[in-house]
Scaffold this motif. Structure first.
Motif, PDB file in Angstrom:
ATOM      1  N   SER A  38     -16.267   6.831 -35.292  1.00 35.04           N
ATOM      2  CA  SER A  38     -16.098   7.993 -35.132  1.00 35.04           C
ATOM      3  C   SER A  38     -14.678   8.579 -35.996  1.00 35.04           C
ATOM      4  CB  SER A  38     -15.506   8.407 -33.527  1.00 35.04           C
ATOM      5  OG  SER A  38     -14.398   7.734 -33.331  1.00 35.04           O
ATOM      6  N   PRO A  39     -14.695   9.957 -36.065  1.00 37.78           N
ATOM      7  CA  PRO A  39     -13.527  10.428 -37.082  1.00 37.78           C
ATOM      8  C   PRO A  39     -12.181   9.986 -36.419  1.00 37.78           C
ATOM      9  CG  PRO A  39     -15.250  11.965 -36.829  1.00 37.78           C
ATOM     10  CD  PRO A  39     -15.667  10.833 -35.815  1.00 37.78           C
ATOM     11  N   SER A  40     -11.987  10.062 -34.904  1.00 41.27           N
ATOM     12  CA  SER A  40     -10.831   9.366 -34.427  1.00 41.27           C
ATOM     13  C   SER A  40     -10.444   8.120 -34.815  1.00 41.27           C
ATOM     14  CB  SER A  40     -10.890   9.597 -32.951  1.00 41.27           C
ATOM     15  OG  SER A  40     -10.829  11.081 -32.651  1.00 41.27           O
ATOM     16  N   GLN A  41     -11.337   7.299 -34.897  1.00 41.14           N
ATOM     17  CA  GLN A  41     -11.255   5.928 -35.123  1.00 41.14           C
ATOM     18  C   GLN A  41     -10.724   5.642 -36.648  1.00 41.14           C
ATOM     19  OE1 GLN A  41     -14.946   4.422 -33.751  1.00 41.14           O
ATOM     20  NE2 GLN A  41     -14.165   3.344 -32.300  1.00 41.14           N
ATOM     21  N   VAL A  55     -19.437   6.852 -40.696  1.00 42.42           N
ATOM     22  CA  VAL A  55     -18.838   7.737 -39.786  1.00 42.42           C
ATOM     23  C   VAL A  55     -19.706   8.822 -39.440  1.00 42.42           C
ATOM     24  CG1 VAL A  55     -18.037   9.248 -41.594  1.00 42.42           C
ATOM     25  CG2 VAL A  55     -16.804   9.167 -39.683  1.00 42.42           C
ATOM     26  N   GLY A  57     -20.352  12.548 -36.533  1.00 39.11           N
ATOM     27  CA  GLY A  57     -19.822  13.660 -35.682  1.00 39.11           C
ATOM     28  C   GLY A  57     -20.478  14.810 -35.894  1.00 39.11           C
ATOM     29  N   THR A  76     -16.367  15.926 -37.523  1.00 36.29           N
ATOM     30  CA  THR A  76     -15.197  16.215 -36.517  1.00 36.29           C
ATOM     31  C   THR A  76     -15.895  15.632 -35.259  1.00 36.29           C
ATOM     32  OG1 THR A  76     -13.935  17.516 -35.331  1.00 36.29           O
ATOM     33  CG2 THR A  76     -16.018  18.594 -35.734  1.00 36.29           C
ATOM     34  N   ASP A  77     -15.075  14.892 -34.370  1.00 38.49           N
ATOM     35  CA  ASP A  77     -15.439  14.668 -33.004  1.00 38.49           C
ATOM     36  C   ASP A  77     -14.840  15.325 -32.105  1.00 38.49           C
ATOM     37  OD1 ASP A  77     -13.020  13.496 -33.276  1.00 38.49           O
ATOM     38  OD2 ASP A  77     -13.653  11.312 -32.715  1.00 38.49           O
ATOM     39  N   VAL A 101     -24.409  11.866 -39.885  1.00 39.71           N
ATOM     40  CA  VAL A 101     -23.990  10.537 -39.983  1.00 39.71           C
ATOM     41  C   VAL A 101     -23.828  10.307 -41.359  1.00 39.71           C
ATOM     42  CG1 VAL A 101     -24.478   8.027 -39.692  1.00 39.71           C
ATOM     43  CG2 VAL A 101     -24.909   9.692 -37.761  1.00 39.71           C
TER      44      VAL A 101
END
Length: 145
Positions: A38-41, A55, A57, A76-77, A101
């Motif tokens: 994910s974008p946060s990861q 990636v 979101g 973005t997530d 994706v």
């Protein structure tokens, strides 16, 4: 050569062949394995720097910039964003605010260079057969109450 030695040589040769085959299969599997982040990861540093990964979101509204065949956008997530660049023709379902994706590699500057972009269809869509099965299951639950 005695029959016992011939039999041992054939068995050892078979074991060696099976071991070599297993090694080659596992090596090919590992080199083609692509992980999803994910974008946060990605922004927290969990994503690999020199390996291909995916990636995913939502495409952030107002972030798509086009220059010839190169498209830059933010994935973005809702917590973090990742800037993605892709050169090529985007799928028809690619839109701002929709799921996407992207597969590629992360640059040293944190910029994701995509080699493939997949647009996701609406998550609310369900095939008619599946919708019918869900409706029947919910009716059965209501009658049991």
């Amino acid at each position: 050569m005695k029959p016992r030695h011939k039999r041992a040589a054939i068995i050892l040769g078979g074991i060696a062949a099976v071991s070599l085959s297993a090694y080659l299969v596992l090596n090919a599997f590992q080199s083609n394995l692509v992980f999803f982040f994910s974008p946060s990861q990605v922004t927290s540093g969990e994503a690999p720097k020199n390996r291909t990964f995916r990636v995913g979101g939502m495409v952030k509204d107002g972030s798509v910039q086009r220059k010839d065949l190169t498209v830059t956008f933010l994935v973005t997530d809702t917590a973090q964003d990742v800037r993605v660049s892709y050169t090529g023709i985007l799928p028809d379902l690619f839109r701002e605010g929709k799921g996407v994706v992207a597969q590629g590699k992360l640059g040293d500057d944190g910029h994701f260079m995509a080699t493939e972009v997949l647009a996701k269809h609406d998550e609310n869509y369900m095939p008619p057969e599946a919708q019918h099965a869900v409706d029947q299951a919910q009716q059965t639950i209501k009658t049991l109450k």
